[in-house]
Structure formats: structure tokens, C-alpha cells
Design a protein around this motif. Structure first.
Motif, PDB file in Angstrom:
ATOM      1  N   THR A 199     -19.885-100.137   1.848  1.00 54.39           N
ATOM      2  CA  THR A 199     -19.821 -98.687   2.041  1.00 54.39           C
ATOM      3  C   THR A 199     -20.457 -98.390   3.389  1.00 54.39           C
ATOM      4  N   TRP A 200     -19.757 -97.620   4.206  1.00 51.12           N
ATOM      5  CA  TRP A 200     -20.265 -97.286   5.540  1.00 51.12           C
ATOM      6  C   TRP A 200     -20.733 -95.837   5.534  1.00 51.12           C
ATOM      7  N   VAL A 201     -21.973 -95.618   5.981  1.00 53.99           N
ATOM      8  CA  VAL A 201     -22.572 -94.288   5.979  1.00 53.99           C
ATOM      9  C   VAL A 201     -23.088 -93.979   7.388  1.00 53.99           C
ATOM     10  N   THR A 202     -22.745 -92.790   7.899  1.00 55.17           N
ATOM     11  CA  THR A 202     -23.258 -92.357   9.201  1.00 55.17           C
ATOM     12  C   THR A 202     -23.717 -90.903   9.113  1.00 55.17           C
ATOM     13  N   ARG A 203     -24.675 -90.554   9.950  1.00 52.50           N
ATOM     14  CA  ARG A 203     -25.166 -89.171   9.956  1.00 52.50           C
ATOM     15  C   ARG A 203     -24.104 -88.208  10.475  1.00 52.50           C
ATOM     16  N   ARG A 204     -23.412 -88.641  11.540  1.00 48.14           N
ATOM     17  CA  ARG A 204     -22.345 -87.813  12.130  1.00 48.14           C
ATOM     18  C   ARG A 204     -21.032 -88.577  12.085  1.00 48.14           C
ATOM     19  N   PRO A 205     -19.899 -87.876  12.057  1.00 46.86           N
ATOM     20  CA  PRO A 205     -18.613 -88.576  12.083  1.00 46.86           C
ATOM     21  C   PRO A 205     -18.508 -89.440  13.337  1.00 46.86           C
ATOM     22  N   PRO A 206     -18.113 -90.703  13.210  1.00 50.80           N
ATOM     23  CA  PRO A 206     -18.017 -91.576  14.387  1.00 50.80           C
ATOM     24  C   PRO A 206     -16.866 -91.170  15.288  1.00 50.80           C
ATOM     25  N   LEU A 207     -17.064 -91.377  16.580  1.00 55.37           N
ATOM     26  CA  LEU A 207     -16.031 -91.071  17.569  1.00 55.37           C
ATOM     27  C   LEU A 207     -15.521 -92.390  18.128  1.00 55.37           C
ATOM     28  N   PHE A 208     -14.258 -92.706  17.857  1.00 52.87           N
ATOM     29  CA  PHE A 208     -13.663 -93.938  18.354  1.00 52.87           C
ATOM     30  C   PHE A 208     -12.960 -93.669  19.686  1.00 52.87           C
ATOM     31  N   ARG A 209     -13.181 -94.550  20.629  1.00 53.14           N
ATOM     32  CA  ARG A 209     -12.602 -94.387  21.960  1.00 53.14           C
ATOM     33  C   ARG A 209     -11.431 -95.349  22.133  1.00 53.14           C
ATOM     34  N   GLU A 210     -10.257 -94.808  22.305  1.00 47.06           N
ATOM     35  CA  GLU A 210      -9.062 -95.626  22.512  1.00 47.06           C
ATOM     36  C   GLU A 210      -8.922 -96.027  23.981  1.00 47.06           C
ATOM     37  N   GLU A 211      -9.316 -95.124  24.880  1.00 45.21           N
ATOM     38  CA  GLU A 211      -9.144 -95.400  26.308  1.00 45.21           C
ATOM     39  C   GLU A 211     -10.259 -96.317  26.808  1.00 45.21           C
ATOM     40  N   PRO A 212     -10.039 -97.040  27.906  1.00 47.61           N
ATOM     41  CA  PRO A 212     -11.064 -97.946  28.453  1.00 47.61           C
ATOM     42  C   PRO A 212     -12.302 -97.173  28.890  1.00 47.61           C
ATOM     43  N   PHE A 213     -13.426 -97.849  28.852  1.00 45.32           N
ATOM     44  CA  PHE A 213     -14.691 -97.273  29.310  1.00 45.32           C
ATOM     45  C   PHE A 213     -14.689 -97.322  30.835  1.00 45.32           C
ATOM     46  N   ASP A 214     -14.553 -96.152  31.470  1.00 47.00           N
ATOM     47  CA  ASP A 214     -14.480 -96.143  32.930  1.00 47.00           C
ATOM     48  C   ASP A 214     -15.779 -95.636  33.541  1.00 47.00           C
ATOM     49  N   SER A 215     -15.814 -95.606  34.873  1.00 46.94           N
ATOM     50  CA  SER A 215     -17.049 -95.239  35.579  1.00 46.94           C
ATOM     51  C   SER A 215     -17.427 -93.784  35.326  1.00 46.94           C
ATOM     52  N   ASP A 216     -16.434 -92.900  35.158  1.00 44.64           N
ATOM     53  CA  ASP A 216     -16.744 -91.490  34.895  1.00 44.64           C
ATOM     54  C   ASP A 216     -17.467 -91.326  33.568  1.00 44.64           C
ATOM     55  N   LEU A 217     -16.993 -92.038  32.544  1.00 42.05           N
ATOM     56  CA  LEU A 217     -17.632 -91.959  31.238  1.00 42.05           C
ATOM     57  C   LEU A 217     -19.031 -92.560  31.298  1.00 42.05           C
TER      58      LEU A 217
END
Length: 371
Positions: A199-217
Motif C-alpha cells: 500500500t502506497w501512502v503520501t501526504r500530497r498527490p504525487p506529481l509524475f513528470r513525463e518530460e525530461p528534467f531540463d535546466s529550466d526545471l
């Protein structure tokens, strides 16, 4: 372990992970001699920083975002070897190559005023006095356990990421994984392969990132943490900005229902957890993948902490005491961030040493809260 007589140096660096070694490297390149006027103290029994404590199933090939220490690349590493072994050997070779003469294991108990503008670093192996200090202690030794009603009544096993050694110990168990960060997801995906149910429990809904992690992020995430540190607030996880990188393994897990998340429960019971609406989940084990907090308690006598709970920084320098620099804290709590911050801290410390003892003693008014 032999005792160390009291030693007088120009600079003490506490911690020999990425942040400490990077800073020590730049200080030594700037003219300070390790073991003579530069002391590097490390609580760990061996080189490798926090990496030496990572679980064996975290192989080098599964670690992302690793940047080499300044002046020495890490090449030819076997991606299937445990990251603890690869990086432990790399850090050891780095210390030898640059002659950093790390003193270990040594535990710093407190840092306080020594008089005449100097700092006294008290440890279990004697004392060091210095004109400046770099705190590069990271977070691994201070795992964060959220307090939830009923935790003490749970009859199963509770453990933290700091205790995690792989999925085998969860075989055929009913497991609750708490946490919304990268480590939590890594644990969940591993444990799901051996546990009876997860069972997975988190305080806030997780945000999944589909796009690559770039320098702006990346810049946005660092800027968020920098703002908190400048305001004297405790550093915060950057996952809320960067999101969780969606890998192929995570896509399969989401399709299989492993990444189906529930909100944080209201209380822990003897046999599991319960939500406010009466829903209950039974469990044999609860794995708290809830992160870590900066290791700074030994700095409490210097009264650096702000009423907001954090240490306010200008760059890497503590605003309330220009002799103190924190590297690997807040926005520099990454391998590339630690390298850059180590260079910046070394540059400022050289200026401070050149300014002379009279100017070194100037500091802001004491903080309201110790820490």
C-alpha cells in the motif's frame, strides 16, 4: 581509535561527503594544507559519505544525477555494482589523490566560541580551534519520522529508508510504504516484487513528470529552496517542483496498480493503519520513506537558527556568523550543487582569512532560537 590532541588550524571542514570533499579540495588549491592548517573531520568509518550506507540493490546504474568531484572524473564503473561500493572506492581514491588527510571516525559534539574570534570544535577525539568552519554534514544521520497517533502501539515492524537493505526482508509481508519522493517509489517497486501486498501512502498527490528534467526545471527547483534558506526557513524537498521522473518501470507499476496512492492515514493501530472515514489496512511492516533533515545540532551554541526554524544563508555563509559556511545544505544539497557551493565557500573563506582576525569576529545579533 586513538585520541587526537587539541589542534589549532585555519579552517575545519565537518563532513567528507561530496560537499565536504569539494570544499576541502578548493581550500587546498587556494593554499591551505590538509593536516596542517586545514582539518577535515568525518563521522563515517570509511570514505563515501552517505553513499556508503545505501542499500545493496541500489546499483550504480540506477543512480541518476551524479556529478564527479572537482578535478577527478569517475570513469569505467560497472553499472551493476552497488552504488555504495563504487562511490566509496571513488571517494577513497579522491582523498588519496589530493592528500586531503580526512580524520575519521570522529564525531563533532559541539561548536562554540573559543575566544579571540576563533571557534572551538569539540569532538570525541579532542578539540580543534579554527578561524572559519564549513559544515558539510548532510542529512543521512537525521532521518525524519513523522509523528502519527498510535505509532507506539503497532505490533509489526517500522523502519526508515536509513534502515532499508533490500526487498528480501519484506518477503510475503503486508507492507505500507509512506512517502512521495524518489526513494519511496524505488522502495515500493522493489518491495512489490517480494511482498504479499503493498500500500502506497503520501501526504500530497504525487506529481509524475513525463518530460525530461531540463535546466529550466532545475533552476526553478534550486530557486525555490534558495528562497526558503534566505528567509531563514528549513530547506524543503524539491520533488514538489521537479516531480517524479516517469521511467518505464514506473509505467508498468502504475498499470499493475502498484502506484495507486492513498492519502496519509489518521492513525496507526496495533495491526495496521486507519483513516478518518473508518477505512483500515492491515500491515506487518511500515516503511517510512519520509526523508531526512539537516544535521546541524552541533552548531546550536552559535545560535544560528532563525525563528522560522532554519539557518539563514547568504550564498553558503551563515548570515548570523560570517565564519560559518553550510555546504550541501538547502540549494546545494545535490552533487552538482555541492561542487559549486564548495568552490564558492572556499573563495569567501579565503577572503575572510585575508581580512584578519579583527574583521572575522564581526557577526550579527544572536538569534532568538538556538540551532
Amino acid at each position: 581509535m586513538n585520541a587526537v590532541a587539541d589542534v589549532d588550524v585555519e579552517v575545519v571542514v565537518i563532513g567528507a561527503g561530496q560537499a565536504g570533499l569539494s570544499t576541502a579540495h578548493h581550500l587546498s588549491r587556494g593554499g591551505l594544507t590538509p593536516g596542517h592548517d586545514l582539518a577535515v573531520l568525518d563521522a563515517a568509518p570509511a570514505p563515501g559519505g552517505a553513499w556508503q550506507h545505501r542499500w545493496p540493490t541500489l546499483t550504480y546504474g540506477r543512480v541518476h544525477g551524479i556529478h564527479a568531484l572537482p578535478g577527478m572524473e569517475l570513469t569505467g564503473a560497472d553499472p551493476d555494482r552497488p552504488s555504495a561500493e563504487v562511490l566509496g572506492e571513488y571517494f577513497a581514491a579522491y582523498e588519496r589523490r589530493f592528500g586531503l588527510r580526512v580524520v575519521r571516525p570522529v564525531r563533532v559534539r559541539r561548536v562554540r566560541e573559543a575566544g579571540d574570534g576563533r571557534l572551538l570544535v569539540e569532538t570525541d577525539r579532542g578539540s580543534w580551534t579554527s578561524r572559519a568552519l564549513v559544515n558539510a554534514t548532510g542529512t543521512w544521520n537525521r532521518p525524519f519520522w513523522p509523528r502519527v497517533p498510535g505509532q507506539e502501539t503497532f505490533t509489526g515492524r517500522q523502519l526508515h529508508t536509513a534502515d532499508y537493505r533490500g526487498p528480501e526482508e519484506f518477503t510475503d509481508a503486508r507492507v505500507i510504504v509512506v512517502g512521495g519522493g524518489t526513494s519511496a517509489v524505488q522502495h515500493l517497486l522493489e518491495v512489490a516484487g517480494t511482498a504479499r501486498e503493498t500500500t502506497w501512502v503520501t501526504r500530497r498527490p504525487p506529481l509524475f513528470r513525463e518530460e525530461p528534467f531540463d535546466s529550466d526545471l532545475g533552476r526553478e527547483a534550486v530557486a525555490m529552496v534558495e528562497r526558503r534558506v534566505r528567509d531563514g526557513l528549513p530547506p524543503q524537498s524539491v520533488v514538489s517542483v521537479t516531480g517524479l521522473p516517469m521511467t518505464e518501470a514506473m509505467r508498468r507499476a502504475r498499470e499493475d496498480g502498484v502506484l495507486s496512492r492513498l492519502p496519509l492515514f489518521e492513525r496507526v493501530t496495533e495491526t495496521g493503519v486507519r483513516w478518518a472515514d473508518g477505512r483500515e489496512v492491515r500491515a506487518d511492516m511500515i516503511l517510512w520513506a519520509t526523508g531526512f533533515r539537516p544535521v546541524t545540532a552541533h552548531l546550536a551554541p552559535l545560535r544560528l537558527r532563525e525563528p522560522g526554524g532554519g539557518i539563514r544563508l547568504d550564498g553558503t555563509r551563515a548570515v548570523r556568523d560570517p565564519r560559518i559556511h553550510l555546504v550541501g545544505y538547502g540549494p546545494s544539497a545535490s552533487t552538482i550543487g555541492a561542487n559549486r557551493a564548495g568552490r564558492a565557500a572556499a573563495r569567501e573563506i579565503r577572503r575572510l582569512l585575508a581580512a584578519g582576525p579583527d574583521r572575522n569576529t564581526a557577526r550579527a545579533a544572536p538569534a532568538v532560537a538556538a540551532g
